[in-house]
Design a protein around this motif. Structure first.
Motif, PDB file in Angstrom:
ATOM      1  N   VAL A 140       0.922  -1.175  -0.236  1.00  0.00           N
ATOM      2  CA  VAL A 140       0.138   0.058   0.160  1.00  0.00           C
ATOM      3  C   VAL A 140       0.861   1.144   0.095  1.00  0.00           C
ATOM      4  O   VAL A 140       0.452   2.246  -0.711  1.00  0.00           O
ATOM      5  N   SER A 141       2.001   1.455   0.813  1.00  0.00           N
ATOM      6  CA  SER A 141       3.003   2.414   0.702  1.00  0.00           C
ATOM      7  C   SER A 141       3.488   2.599  -0.649  1.00  0.00           C
ATOM      8  O   SER A 141       3.453   3.930  -0.930  1.00  0.00           O
ATOM      9  N   ARG A 142       4.035   1.602  -1.201  1.00  0.00           N
ATOM     10  CA  ARG A 142       4.204   1.877  -2.785  1.00  0.00           C
ATOM     11  C   ARG A 142       3.485   2.677  -3.600  1.00  0.00           C
ATOM     12  O   ARG A 142       3.814   3.494  -4.466  1.00  0.00           O
ATOM     13  N   THR A 143       2.232   2.008  -3.464  1.00  0.00           N
ATOM     14  CA  THR A 143       0.983   2.565  -4.143  1.00  0.00           C
ATOM     15  C   THR A 143       0.840   3.819  -3.853  1.00  0.00           C
ATOM     16  O   THR A 143       0.487   4.903  -4.737  1.00  0.00           O
ATOM     17  N   LEU A 144       0.688   4.301  -2.561  1.00  0.00           N
ATOM     18  CA  LEU A 144       0.139   5.651  -2.080  1.00  0.00           C
ATOM     19  C   LEU A 144       1.071   6.759  -2.698  1.00  0.00           C
ATOM     20  O   LEU A 144       0.915   7.773  -2.663  1.00  0.00           O
ATOM     21  N   ARG A 145       2.458   6.186  -2.594  1.00  0.00           N
ATOM     22  CA  ARG A 145       3.394   7.328  -3.021  1.00  0.00           C
ATOM     23  C   ARG A 145       3.474   7.746  -4.378  1.00  0.00           C
ATOM     24  O   ARG A 145       3.730   8.928  -4.580  1.00  0.00           O
ATOM     25  N   ARG A 146       2.765   7.010  -5.205  1.00  0.00           N
ATOM     26  CA  ARG A 146       2.523   7.316  -6.491  1.00  0.00           C
ATOM     27  C   ARG A 146       1.232   8.061  -6.674  1.00  0.00           C
ATOM     28  O   ARG A 146       0.504   8.361  -7.899  1.00  0.00           O
ATOM     29  N   LEU A 147       0.350   8.109  -5.643  1.00  0.00           N
ATOM     30  CA  LEU A 147      -1.172   8.690  -5.878  1.00  0.00           C
ATOM     31  C   LEU A 147      -1.243   9.882  -5.913  1.00  0.00           C
ATOM     32  O   LEU A 147      -0.553  10.832  -5.141  1.00  0.00           O
ATOM     33  N   LEU A 148      -1.896  10.455  -6.949  1.00  0.00           N
ATOM     34  CA  LEU A 148      -2.016  11.939  -7.270  1.00  0.00           C
ATOM     35  C   LEU A 148      -3.411  12.492  -7.286  1.00  0.00           C
ATOM     36  O   LEU A 148      -3.799  13.607  -7.050  1.00  0.00           O
ATOM     37  N   ARG A 149      -4.458  11.415  -7.491  1.00  0.00           N
ATOM     38  CA  ARG A 149      -5.681  11.641  -7.475  1.00  0.00           C
ATOM     39  C   ARG A 149      -6.351  11.131  -6.276  1.00  0.00           C
ATOM     40  O   ARG A 149      -6.305   9.913  -5.926  1.00  0.00           O
ATOM     41  N   LEU A 150      -7.079  12.126  -5.549  1.00  0.00           N
ATOM     42  CA  LEU A 150      -7.880  11.801  -4.550  1.00  0.00           C
ATOM     43  C   LEU A 150      -8.788  10.471  -4.410  1.00  0.00           C
ATOM     44  O   LEU A 150      -9.035   9.780  -3.696  1.00  0.00           O
ATOM     45  N   ARG A 151      -9.607  10.503  -5.693  1.00  0.00           N
ATOM     46  CA  ARG A 151     -10.476   9.450  -5.865  1.00  0.00           C
ATOM     47  C   ARG A 151     -10.124   8.244  -6.143  1.00  0.00           C
ATOM     48  O   ARG A 151     -10.742   7.249  -5.892  1.00  0.00           O
ATOM     49  N   ASP A 152      -8.576   8.035  -6.284  1.00  0.00           N
ATOM     50  CA  ASP A 152      -8.175   6.746  -6.456  1.00  0.00           C
ATOM     51  C   ASP A 152      -7.734   6.006  -4.685  1.00  0.00           C
ATOM     52  O   ASP A 152      -7.221   4.991  -4.878  1.00  0.00           O
ATOM     53  N   LEU A 153      -7.957   6.851  -3.933  1.00  0.00           N
ATOM     54  CA  LEU A 153      -7.272   6.638  -2.459  1.00  0.00           C
ATOM     55  C   LEU A 153      -8.166   5.169  -1.975  1.00  0.00           C
ATOM     56  O   LEU A 153      -7.350   4.413  -1.659  1.00  0.00           O
ATOM     57  N   ALA A 154      -9.326   5.113  -1.953  1.00  0.00           N
ATOM     58  CA  ALA A 154     -10.091   4.160  -1.636  1.00  0.00           C
ATOM     59  C   ALA A 154      -9.765   2.937  -2.390  1.00  0.00           C
ATOM     60  O   ALA A 154      -9.718   1.792  -1.652  1.00  0.00           O
ATOM     61  N   ALA A 155      -9.647   2.880  -3.619  1.00  0.00           N
ATOM     62  CA  ALA A 155      -9.289   1.628  -4.656  1.00  0.00           C
ATOM     63  C   ALA A 155      -7.894   1.411  -4.020  1.00  0.00           C
ATOM     64  O   ALA A 155      -7.490  -0.042  -4.209  1.00  0.00           O
ATOM     65  N   VAL A 156      -7.056   2.016  -3.566  1.00  0.00           N
ATOM     66  CA  VAL A 156      -5.784   1.496  -2.849  1.00  0.00           C
ATOM     67  C   VAL A 156      -5.690   0.921  -1.497  1.00  0.00           C
ATOM     68  O   VAL A 156      -5.157  -0.135  -1.564  1.00  0.00           O
ATOM     69  N   VAL A 157      -6.275   1.524  -0.807  1.00  0.00           N
ATOM     70  CA  VAL A 157      -6.378   1.050   0.793  1.00  0.00           C
ATOM     71  C   VAL A 157      -7.408   0.267   1.069  1.00  0.00           C
ATOM     72  O   VAL A 157      -7.201  -0.692   1.778  1.00  0.00           O
ATOM     73  N   ALA A 158      -8.654   0.372   0.575  1.00  0.00           N
ATOM     74  CA  ALA A 158      -9.651  -0.622   1.147  1.00  0.00           C
ATOM     75  C   ALA A 158      -9.565  -2.015   0.741  1.00  0.00           C
ATOM     76  O   ALA A 158      -9.849  -2.832   1.811  1.00  0.00           O
ATOM     77  N   PRO A 159      -9.525  -2.351  -0.474  1.00  0.00           N
ATOM     78  CA  PRO A 159      -9.340  -3.734  -0.835  1.00  0.00           C
ATOM     79  C   PRO A 159      -8.390  -4.645  -0.139  1.00  0.00           C
ATOM     80  O   PRO A 159      -8.615  -5.542   0.469  1.00  0.00           O
ATOM     81  N   PRO A 160      -6.987  -4.194   0.020  1.00  0.00           N
ATOM     82  CA  PRO A 160      -6.049  -4.923   0.906  1.00  0.00           C
ATOM     83  C   PRO A 160      -6.500  -4.781   2.527  1.00  0.00           C
ATOM     84  O   PRO A 160      -6.222  -5.906   2.926  1.00  0.00           O
ATOM     85  N   LEU A 161      -6.976  -3.787   2.884  1.00  0.00           N
ATOM     86  CA  LEU A 161      -7.435  -3.635   4.243  1.00  0.00           C
ATOM     87  C   LEU A 161      -8.546  -4.674   4.743  1.00  0.00           C
ATOM     88  O   LEU A 161      -8.514  -5.189   5.798  1.00  0.00           O
ATOM     89  N   ARG A 162      -9.501  -4.780   3.667  1.00  0.00           N
ATOM     90  CA  ARG A 162     -10.809  -5.688   3.894  1.00  0.00           C
ATOM     91  C   ARG A 162     -10.233  -7.315   3.851  1.00  0.00           C
ATOM     92  O   ARG A 162     -10.553  -7.977   4.503  1.00  0.00           O
TER      93      ARG A 162
END
Length: 478
Positions: free
Chosen positions: A305-327
């Protein structure tokens, strides 16, 4: 040393009764289950005291009195678990309770049931009174009614309640069959009481199945938070088994013999000691698999998740990065991600729900929820010990919307969002590992949210400047 093992079993029963009662002292289900477990512990203590070289009259009275009350206590528990039912009728319950109180009183204050406990060359013996036969008949009928009621409840139950009742039925049936056989039927038919000390040991399946159901399936709707330190302690205790076996089997090889025997003893002890770490690791692995069902993969999940979040530039993509692995890591029904907008409202930016989830999708969090969230940063509901009684408005809202944990997303001491987790699909509690993973991902999400907001501001500023330049007359430019 038989009484030592019986006292240890009684201690476990007392601990189980105290744990269940303290979890929900106001619940009739918990109170009657605790009473039933306390009575079985008292019965076990009485039998342990009867195994001493000079058994007392008090121990005999304690044994018969507690045994007389046990069927009525368990029937009172069944009348309200898993929900109140019309069977058995109040008249039947009053008859069982009255019979139990009657025989408990007769056993405590007279010799009409049993008396004169002694230890003879053939083992423990006691004299039976004229009411011993009716006592045996009462115990058989009352215990039979308990098991019949339990089986009837099991046949009508569905879902998680059926699973709970299955464990109770298995544990109680095994315990009742063994205890009644060794402590009631065998003495009544043959007059032999030398094997009565075996009866309490048949309670072991009841204790193990009940503890298993509490840990894995939330029996009685209890939540047991198991910390990592508990598995380490149990695993360390299991790792001592090789050393114990060595001492028992090879104690004659101890010191005081020839030098060669002493050297052999030392070498063997070193070899056994080397077996301790792998035994401990194996026991710890098995306990992790049992208590946590599967390893969370904490480091792997955080790293991904950290590797993906470092490249995150659009706020609407946050849930798609964090929610599935957390669930996936926690096994929750669903994950909802909220971010605070310019007006201070916590808006939903995405969800991840299991196909069978009953968790509703919320568009935003009410103001009283995120206002309270800013003070606590994390809210836990359900069976958390810190839950207020009666529940607050926030807790009622979270329960109504199937939110088990609400974690604030913090950046520079300000709550800028929230992550909501539904209950686990398995019915298990959220362990310390789950909450640690949630907190770590929330912290990473806070940095990603702020970066995405800054990137959005830069993009808007650039677009604003480009619009200005596009509308300026060429003459002004020249």
């Amino acid at each position: 040393m038989t009484h030592v093992g019986l006292l240890a079993l009684a201690t476990v029963l007392l601990a189980l009764a105290i744990f269940v009662f303290r979890a929900k002292p106001r619940s009739p289900v918990n109170r009657w289950f605790s009473v039933f477990t306390l009575l079985t512990a008292a019965w076990t203590i009485g039998i342990a005291l009867l195994r001493l070289h000079a058994p007392s009259e008090f121990a005999l009275k304690l044994t018969f009195a507690s045994a007389s009350l046990t069927p009525a206590a368990f029937l009172a528990f069944l009348r309200s678990y898993p929900s109140p039912a019309a069977w058995p009728p109040p008249a039947v319950f009053r008859s069982v309770a009255s019979g139990g109180l009657l025989f408990a009183g007769l056993a405590s204050f007279s010799s009409l049931v049993a008396s004169d406990p002694t230890i003879s060359p053939i083992g423990f013996t006691r004299q039976v009174g004229p009411l011993y036969g009716p006592f045996v008949a009462y115990m058989l009928l009352a215990c039979g009614l308990d098991i019949a009621t339990l089986v009837a409840r099991l046949r009508r139950a569905t879902g998680l309640a059926r699973l709970h009742l299955w464990y109770l039925t298995a544990g109680v049936t095994l315990a009742s069959a063994g205890a009644l056989g060794s402590n009631l039927l065998l003495p009544a038919l043959t007059g032999q009481t030398s094997h009565t000390h075996l009866g309490p040991y048949f309670l072991t399946p009841f204790v193990l199945l009940t503890a298993h159901s509490i840990i894995r399936h939330r029996l009685l709707d209890l939540r047991l938070v198991v910390h990592r330190g508990l598995t380490i302690v149990i695993a360390s205790a299991v790792s001592l088994i090789p050393v114990g076996l060595f001492v028992v089997l090879f104690r004659p090889l101890g010191f005081g013999q020839s030098s060669m025997e002493s050297l052999s003893f030392l070498l063997a002890l070193v070899a056994v000691t080397l077996l301790v770490p792998p035994t401990r690791d194996l026991a710890g692995h098995l306990l992790d698999r049992y208590l946590y069902r599967s390893r969370l993969g904490f480091a792997e999940t955080v790293a991904h998740v950290s590797r993906t979040l470092r490249r995150l530039l659009r706020l609407r993509d946050l849930a798609a990065v964090v929610a599935p692995p957390l669930r996936s890591a926690t096994g929750a029904e669903g994950v909802l991600v909220f971010v605070r907008d310019e007006d201070g409202v916590f808006k939903s930016i995405g969800t991840c729900l299991a196909p069978t989830a009953q968790m509703p999708v919320l568009e935003e969090l009410p103001s009283f929820v995120h206002s309270d969230l800013e003070n606590s940063e994390r809210l836990m509901v359900g069976d958390d010990p810190a839950t207020a009684v009666p529940p607050t408005e926030v807790q009622r809202f979270l329960r109504d919307n199937k939110i088990a944990v609400l974690q604030g997303i913090v950046f520079e001491d300000a709550v800028i969002g929230a992550i909501a987790l539904g209950p686990k699909l398995s019915g298990d509690p959220f362990y310390a590992q789950d909450l640690s993973l949630l907190t770590t991902l929330a912290n990473q999400a806070g940095i990603a949210i702020k970066n995405a907001q800054l990137y959005t501001e830069v993009v808007l500023a650039n677009e604003y400047l480009m619009n200005i330049l596009a509308t300026i007359e060429s003459g002004v430019i020249s």
